[in-house]
Structure formats: C-alpha cells, structure tokens
Motif scaffolding. Structure first.
Motif, PDB file in Angstrom:
ATOM      1  N   SER A 106      48.829  48.675  35.401  1.00 43.16           N
ATOM      2  CA  SER A 106      47.824  48.086  34.416  1.00 43.16           C
ATOM      3  C   SER A 106      48.139  46.636  33.866  1.00 43.16           C
ATOM      4  CB  SER A 106      47.491  48.869  33.222  1.00 43.16           C
ATOM      5  OG  SER A 106      46.874  50.035  33.708  1.00 43.16           O
ATOM      6  N   ARG A 111      47.224  43.897  35.920  1.00 39.61           N
ATOM      7  CA  ARG A 111      45.865  43.782  36.204  1.00 39.61           C
ATOM      8  C   ARG A 111      45.342  43.163  35.091  1.00 39.61           C
ATOM      9  NH1 ARG A 111      43.642  49.210  37.321  1.00 39.61           N
ATOM     10  NH2 ARG A 111      45.414  50.235  36.654  1.00 39.61           N
ATOM     11  N   THR A 114      42.317  50.879  32.970  1.00 40.16           N
ATOM     12  CA  THR A 114      41.743  49.663  32.276  1.00 40.16           C
ATOM     13  C   THR A 114      40.279  49.758  32.162  1.00 40.16           C
ATOM     14  OG1 THR A 114      41.150  48.600  34.479  1.00 40.16           O
ATOM     15  CG2 THR A 114      43.439  48.413  33.309  1.00 40.16           C
ATOM     16  N   ARG A 119      37.476  48.191  32.994  1.00 38.16           N
ATOM     17  CA  ARG A 119      36.514  47.948  34.122  1.00 38.16           C
ATOM     18  C   ARG A 119      36.607  49.107  35.073  1.00 38.16           C
ATOM     19  NH1 ARG A 119      32.521  45.533  34.294  1.00 38.16           N
ATOM     20  NH2 ARG A 119      33.496  43.613  33.718  1.00 38.16           N
ATOM     21  N   THR A 120      37.837  49.593  35.466  1.00 37.46           N
ATOM     22  CA  THR A 120      38.066  50.622  36.416  1.00 37.46           C
ATOM     23  C   THR A 120      37.817  52.135  35.816  1.00 37.46           C
ATOM     24  OG1 THR A 120      40.215  49.147  37.277  1.00 37.46           O
ATOM     25  CG2 THR A 120      39.934  51.725  37.947  1.00 37.46           C
ATOM     26  N   SER A 169      42.259  37.672  34.769  1.00 40.63           N
ATOM     27  CA  SER A 169      42.197  39.296  34.357  1.00 40.63           C
ATOM     28  C   SER A 169      40.888  39.839  33.613  1.00 40.63           C
ATOM     29  CB  SER A 169      43.483  39.570  33.590  1.00 40.63           C
ATOM     30  OG  SER A 169      43.519  38.681  32.268  1.00 40.63           O
ATOM     31  N   ASP A 171      37.740  40.031  33.957  1.00 44.91           N
ATOM     32  CA  ASP A 171      37.067  41.330  34.594  1.00 44.91           C
ATOM     33  C   ASP A 171      37.524  42.642  34.570  1.00 44.91           C
ATOM     34  OD1 ASP A 171      34.434  41.916  36.137  1.00 44.91           O
ATOM     35  OD2 ASP A 171      36.329  42.711  37.501  1.00 44.91           O
ATOM     36  N   GLU A 172      39.011  42.593  34.600  1.00 52.60           N
ATOM     37  CA  GLU A 172      39.597  44.048  34.590  1.00 52.60           C
ATOM     38  C   GLU A 172      39.656  44.297  32.939  1.00 52.60           C
ATOM     39  OE1 GLU A 172      40.922  47.204  36.290  1.00 52.60           O
ATOM     40  OE2 GLU A 172      40.539  45.139  37.211  1.00 52.60           O
ATOM     41  N   ARG A 173      39.648  43.370  32.114  1.00 52.88           N
ATOM     42  CA  ARG A 173      39.572  43.750  30.659  1.00 52.88           C
ATOM     43  C   ARG A 173      38.133  44.168  30.333  1.00 52.88           C
ATOM     44  NH1 ARG A 173      43.313  39.048  27.803  1.00 52.88           N
ATOM     45  NH2 ARG A 173      44.816  38.811  29.348  1.00 52.88           N
TER      46      ARG A 173
END
Length: 857
Positions: free
Chosen positions: A259, A262, A315, A317-318, A393, A395-397
C-alpha cells in the motif's frame, strides 16, 4: 469454545460495559489536561491504584477517583495537540476547559463530557450536591466569558460539539510500545499473593482498554488455537484450518506491504495513518487465539470477517473495486463508507500539503493563461518528483485535483467515479446520500467557502435533511454537524477575504438569491433562522437587519435540535395550523355549499370571508367559479408571487370541464402539509375517475401570512380531441389560418398557452416551416428547419389530427426562484397503449408562452 480451553485461559474477556467505562474514564484524563504523549503511563498508574474491593463495590466511582488522584502527576500545562482537533472551535473549547480552576473543571467535564449526574459527581468528588451545582454554574459562566459567546446555552452547545471531537481522538502505540505496556501491566500483579478472579478481569480489562485507546484492542496470542494442523485433518467442511489462517494473514500483510508504494507515501507516514492503525487493531482482534477458537467451526463466518478486514486495510480506490458485485448489509456498507471517508480524509490532508509546497510550480500549469486541471492530471508536464509522485498515486488515493472555484489555485477533491460505477452506489440510501456529500467536501478552508455561493444551497439543504433523519437509523451524518454550522456562518457572514456586502454596504446579489433559496428549499431550521433576516434585509434595501446582527454561530444548530425535539414547527408562521383529514366522493357532491360561499365572496372578493374556511372548501369554490365561467373570481382565489395581472389572466383563461367529470374523489391529509419559506403548501390528493384521466392536474393550496388558504397560482387547460369539431380544435384552426395570412400579426397575443401548443402540432402536421419558428422562445436554436423537424420527430410529436388529448399546465414555484414560471404541454396519441404520452416544456417570455430550445428541454 470447549471447557478445557476456557479453563486454561488466564485472560478473561471483559464485558463491553466495563470497556466502555474504562474508555470514558481515560478520555476524562485527556479532557483534564493529560496529553496524548503521557496517556499510556497515566493509564498504567490509574490501573495500579484501583482497589479491587472498591472496584467491586462501585467500578465507576473507583475508576474516576483513581483517575482524578493521578491527574496532577501527568498534566503538562500549555501542551495541547492542536492537530488532534478537526475543528478550530473545538480546540478553542478544549483550551478554555483547561483554563478552568481545577474543581470547576472536574465538575464540568464529569457532567457535560462524561454525562454524570450531579448526584453521582457529588459521590465521586465527596462534595455536597449544592457545592457541585454552584461550581457547575461558575464553570459555565467562566467559559461564556472565555469563549466570547452570548449565552450559557451557547456554551452548552459548544461542549456538545467538543464532546464529539473528543470521541474521534485516538491514542496509539506502536507494536514495541504495546508489548512494553503489556509487560508493565503484568508486573503490576503482586507476586507475594495469588491474583483474585476479579483482579484478573480488571487487569485484563485495563490491558485491553489501554491497547484499544492507545492503538489496538487485543494482542495476538502466540499460542496455537485448538485447530487441526492441516486441511486434510479437517473433517468438517466449515472448520477452520491453520492453512486458512496463514493464507488470510498473508493476504493482509501483502496488502499492507504494497500500500505505501501504491499510495505514493513512505512507510513511516503510512504507519501513522489512522485507518491503518484501526485495521491493525481489527487484525489483532480477529486472529486472537480466543476469537479463532470461538470461530473454529464457523469458517464461512470467519471468511466474511476477513473479507471485511481486507476492505479496511485496502487503499480507497481498490476498496471500492472490491465492494462491487458482493452483497453487504446496510450496516456493513455504512461502516465501509465511514472507513472510506476516514481514508480519503487523511490522504486529502497529505495531498493538500504537496499542493501547498509546490504552489509556485502549479501556477505554471496553464493553457491559454488559465489553470488547467486536465493538463495537470495528464501527468506529462515534467513536474518535480514530489508533485509527479502525487499525480502518479492520486487515483489510488481515491482523489482528484480541480481548480479552486474562487481562486487561482488547485484543490483536492474525492474522485467519486469508482463509487458511482460500483454496484453499491444505490444499494443503501443513507450511504449513497453520505457519499454525495463527501464528494462536495471540503466546503470551506481557512479563507472561507471553497464553493461558489450559488452551489451552497444544494449542499446545505442536503446536509440539513440528513441531520434531521431518524437518529436511530444512521449516525453517518454526525461528522457533518460542525461543517454544516460553520458553512452556514460563512454563507451569512462571509470571511475577511470574501465579504457578503458590496462597496456600498448592500448584500451582493448572489448572496441575496442564495439566502432566499435557503429559506425556500430548506426545512424548518434553515427557514426559522433565515425568515426574520430576509424580512428585515428586504425592508432595508438589503443593507441591515437586527436579526442578522444578533445571529450567533450556534443558532442554526439550536434550531436543528428544536426540530429534532419536535418543538420548532410551532415557532414558524402559521405553525399552529392543523388540517383535518377529509375525503369527498365527487359523485355525491352537488356544490351547494360552494355556491353559498360563492354568492358572498364573488361580490367584492373580500379575502377575510375565507378566514377559517377549510382548504377543500376553498378549492371547491375555485372549481365552482370555473363552472360559472367567472375568471375574475378564480383570479382572486390564486396565490403566489408569480400571479399575473388580472387582465393578462382573463385574456388567456379558458373555461374547463367540470373537474367532477375526470375525478372520482378528492382529499386532504394532515401529513400533506409542506413548508416553503413562510408559506404552507397543502397538496391535494385527487383520484381519477377513469384510466384515461391520468393527465388531470391538481394544484396545491397555499397559506401565507394572512392565514387563509388560497389556490396556488397556475394555469390549466385540458382538451379532448377525439371529436373533430371541438371548440379547441376550431380555435386552433382559426389561429393557424390567421397566422398563415400574416406571420407578423398579433394572432398569438390573444391565444392561450394550450392553443399555442396546439399550433405546434398543427404546423408540424402541415410541415409549415415558416410558422414553426414563431412558436419558440427567442434564442432557441431553430435556424435549421430540417434539424428542428428531426428533433420534433425524436420527441414523438404527433400530428394535430392524431392527438387524442392535450394538456397544458404550469407550476409557479420552482427551486426557490421568484421569477420562473414553467409550463408543461402533455399529449397522447390515438390508438397508443394505455398511459402513453409525451411532453414538451414551455416558458413564459415577454412575448407570451413559447416553446424552449428542444436540446435543453
């Protein structure tokens, strides 16, 4: 759990009530000046000083007394962790509390922040009740002066908000500290005598609580649970195995390890995130020996718990991606959304810090001299490493960057695309509404509102409605209370950099409109606060208002509390009005009562004659005036700011069929009253007589400050075209021929909206490309006649000879604006399936009623 396992367990699980008590008492220490950095040591000393006998007699008194007796050893004057408070008002309240004399502070925190009754405080402090009451009064007076608020009730409201902020604060230890604390707790057990069962519970509880308040609620037991060693040995298909546990732990560790990269943050920063600490805490609970043993024959249930745990550590987004396609209960979804809000809130703060550090570089991210979020998010600008890392990063946030609506800089927002594309977006109303509000955050920053004032009405009314929902159904919205309060204050009072007044001391036009909208679209609390301000502002030319000057920052939340208690409606205009449920079967109604009222009212149209007349009687009087062909009396029975002049109304009015022809019954119910600003709106319930009467329109009734029910200003025309020689058909044909003879003539000046709508169908049938443009408002995109005909066809516009029924009606109140009146033209077609109809929007223009641009309506 089998008997052997339980008998060998030296740590007895405390009950939830004991844990709750310990948590409150430890938080009490923080409220009285023990800093977070000293909390672990403070807790240990309090635990050491609790007498077993006293605890067994009265656990609350013994814990509070132990906590109080050790306060002075751990308090550090002037040390306040400002970053622990989300709202500056709560930090200010906390600092004011710490300024109180010791005894006044203890009394106040016990009563207002610990919810202890005066009698209980008397027992804890061993002081007379009268002294407790006097010190409580003195503490409130002190805080009123310290905080600079206008009343004691305002102090109490500030304490209520501060209590919620205290509840959000968590105190954490890292794993090494946790182990050291556990060892220290173990050393507090006297070695010269056996530990009693009660002390085992107390010490275990203290240890568990300490971990809960300071980091993790349970420590993973190193002993192996009583499970089969391999999957092959598991006879029961629903039985846990060591392999399962190891695989689940590995899943968790893999997510946790990957994480930071990411998310584009270093491991140390990641480990300090609150959501990570909460997930670690839950991880330890879940894989604790006792829990695993309890779940050893509940593999599926354990799998569900693990799935939820993995969502907690993932995270943002996931996390949303994993939610898709899986059923979760409403309670689970709401918990996930809270976790999502926590994760993104923390990551927004980290991301905003990057924007601040890279402010100069970001000023150059422009296209044609304007800041460009598209250029920035493309990530191809040769940016500094820190900024590029954020872009890679973001987008992942679960975040995005947009231009500040009011200033030349970028700000961080949650990116909700993944949420709305997931299967959960409509699976829970509360969660979906909550996410809609999260998308708008933050509402303000240190400089004031970060949304244009015109956008704030929707935000504020949405939050208000959410705050007034049943508190037992969801507590999702508690976090929005203070944001709602402060945003409302900024909307009314502005900030140092954004004044609500122009250079002449007049409230700016955009603020005027927004304030009016708040009073009309809002529910009772917003209406209650705004009405006197608006009345006084309008009377002064929008320059001054005594109510505005007296407005306190907590007034809106006091109104919310009154509404929650059911006490606010009575304080509003006509708040004592009650409507009895009534239903009239129209087949049996002969208008005799309406006729009597008509004979008196139609003489001079004296509205005082309608005082105390029930709303249904007023509506039936209105319908009786239509039967008599009395447009003037109908006009006098209309209410609304958009009510036209009487001559205009009479010019376009057309007598309609007796509404009994289309309606079986009409009724009112007490729960059909809705407040719009200072007016009450009562919605009538009309049941159609036949299935083809679905197009019948029933206006609402309005009560204004005169306390008289009147019919909402509206226009209504309905025509049956099944007969070719109907009066309506003849009128349309006459108008059409008149227009054909002189396209620049005034034929439309004496046409009703319904007749103008009929002309559209007629011109469409005749393919009359010269006449059609005359029926649209100025500016409508109709230069290309072929394109116009294509759009009409797409809207299923019938030819005039194919129309079965046509209806035109208007509503005169839309979205809080004063000057918008929109009309709807509905039609159905012969031989179409039952209920088939289409509609077009008409608008009132200076030239009369016209159709709008078809690409817009």
């Amino acid at each position: 759990m089998d008997a052997n396992w339980q008998s060998n367990n030296l740590q007895i699980e405390p009950d939830s009530a004991t844990l709750d008590l310990l948590e409150r008492v430890m938080r009490f220490g923080y409220q009285n000046g023990v800093p977070a950095s000293k909390m672990k040591s403070y807790q240990l000393v309090v635990s050491e000083n609790i007498s077993t006998a006293a605890f067994e007699k009265d656990s609350a008194i013994s814990l509070y007394r132990a906590a109080i007796s050790n306060l002075s050893s751990f308090m550090i004057e002037g040390e306040v962790e400002e970053e622990l408070f989300r709202f500056p008002e709560d930090l200010e309240t906390h600092q004011a509390i710490l300024s109180l004399p010791v005894m006044e502070r203890l009394v106040l925190t016990l009563h207002y922040l610990q919810q202890q009754a005066v009698q209980s405080i008397s027992g804890i402090l061993e002081k007379p009740i009268s002294e407790v009451q006097n010190r409580l009064t003195a503490s409130l007076d002190f805080l009123q002066l310290e905080l600079g608020v206008q009343s004691v009730s305002a102090v109490e409201k500030r304490l209520e908000f501060a209590s919620k902020s205290y509840g959000r604060i968590k105190f954490y230890l890292d794993e090494e500290e946790e182990l050291a604390v556990e060892e220290e707790i173990a050393r507090t057990v006297p070695k010269h005598k056996p530990v009693s069962g009660r002390n085992k519970v107390l010490l275990a509880t203290a240890g568990l609580f300490l971990a809960g308040v300071l980091g993790t609620s349970f420590a993973i037991d190193s002993a192996k649970p009583d499970l089969p060693l391999t999957a092959a040995e598991a006879a029961d298909k629903d039985q846990l195995t060591i392999e399962m546990l190891d695989a689940w732990k590995k899943q968790y560790d893999d997510i946790r390890e990957s994480s930071p990269e990411r998310l584009g943050i270093d491991a140390d920063t990641y480990n300090q995130l609150e959501y990570v600490k909460k997930a670690d805490q839950q991880m330890k609970r879940l894989f604790k020996k006792e829990h695993v043993e309890k779940m050893k024959n509940e593999q599926k249930k354990m799998q569900r718990q693990v799935d939820i745990l993995l969502l907690q550590i993932e995270t943002p987004r996931t996390m949303l991606t994993l939610l898709d396609g899986v059923y979760y209960t409403s309670e689970e979804i709401q918990r996930f959304i809270r976790d999502y809000a926590l994760k993104t809130n923390e990551l927004m703060g980290i991301s905003e810090a990057v924007l601040l550090d890279q402010e100069e570089e970001l000023e150059t991210v422009t296209i044609n001299g304007e800041l460009s979020e598209e250029k920035l998010l493309s990530g191809r600008g040769g940016y500094s490493n820190e900024l590029q890392n954020l872009l890679d990063s973001i987008d992942e946030r679960g975040l995005t960057m947009i231009k500040h609506p009011l200033e030349k800089r970028f700000i961080i927002r949650r990116d909700m695309d993944a949420y709305y594309s997931s299967g959960i977006s409509n699976s829970d109303y509360e969660a979906s509404n909550y996410m809609n509000l999260l998308m708008q955050e933050p509402f303000f920053d240190k400089d004031g509102l970060v949304q244009p004032i015109s956008h704030m009405t929707f935000i504020m009314t949405s939050i208000e409605s959410s705050l007034l929902e049943d508190r037992n159904s969801s507590n999702l919205y508690d976090d929005f209370e203070q944001g709602f309060q402060h945003a409302f204050w900024l909307m009314l009072k502005g900030s140092e950099t954004r004044s609500v007044f122009d250079s002449n001391g007049v409230v700016k036009k955009e603020y005027q409109e927004t304030w009016i909208e708040l009073s009309r679209q809002g529910r009772n609390p917003l209406i209650y606060v705004m009405l006197p301000i608006l009345e006084e502002m309008e009377a002064s030319g929008w320059t001054s208002s005594a109510s505005y000057e007296a407005l306190d920052d907590n007034d809106i939340m006091e109104a919310v509390e009154l509404e929650r208690a059911g006490k606010l409606a009575a304080k509003l205009p006509n708040g004592d009005v009650q409507v009895e449920t009534e239903i009239i079967q129209l087949d049996q109604y002969d208008y005799s009562e309406a006729e009597k009222l008509y004979k008196t009212f139609s003489v001079q149209h004296d509205l005082t004659l309608l005082e105390n007349v029930p709303p249904l009687d007023v509506y039936l009087l209105f319908q009786y005036a239509n039967i008599r062909g009395d447009a003037e009396t109908m006009w006098h029975l209309l209410s609304g700011e958009t009510k036209p002049e009487i001559e205009e109304y009479k010019r376009i009015w057309r007598q309609q069929d007796d509404f009994r022809k289309h309606t079986r019954s009409i009724s009112v119910h007490e729960n059909q009253i809705n407040r719009v600003g200072s007016n009450l709106h009562l919605y009538l319930d009309a049941a159609p007589k036949n299935h083809d009467d679905y197009m019948f329109y029933t206006p609402s009734l309005i009560m204004d400050d005169k306390a008289i029910w009147l019919v909402q200003n509206h226009l209504y025309e309905k025509y049956d075209l099944s007969e070719k020689e109907s009066k309506y058909s003849n009128n349309v044909n006459v108008l059409y021929n008149e227009l054909r003879e002189n396209l620049k003539g005034n034929a439309l000046d004496h046409a009703s909206p319904g007749e103008i709508a009929g002309l559209l169908l007629k011109a469409y049938e005749e393919q009359d490309f010269d006449l059609l443009p005359l029926l649209f408002e100025e500016g409508a995109e109709i230069q290309d006649v072929d394109e116009l005909m294509r759009r009409l066809k797409e809207r299923s516009i019938p030819q005039f000879s194919d129309a079965q029924n046509v209806v035109f009606y208007t509503d005169s109140f839309y979205f809080g604006y004063r000057d918008i009146v929109q009309g709807t033209f509905q039609f159905d077609i012969k031989d179409s399936y039952e209920g088939s109809m289409n509609q077009l929007t008409m608008v009132k223009t200076p030239m009369g009623w016209r159709f709008g641009d078809l690409s817009m309506y």
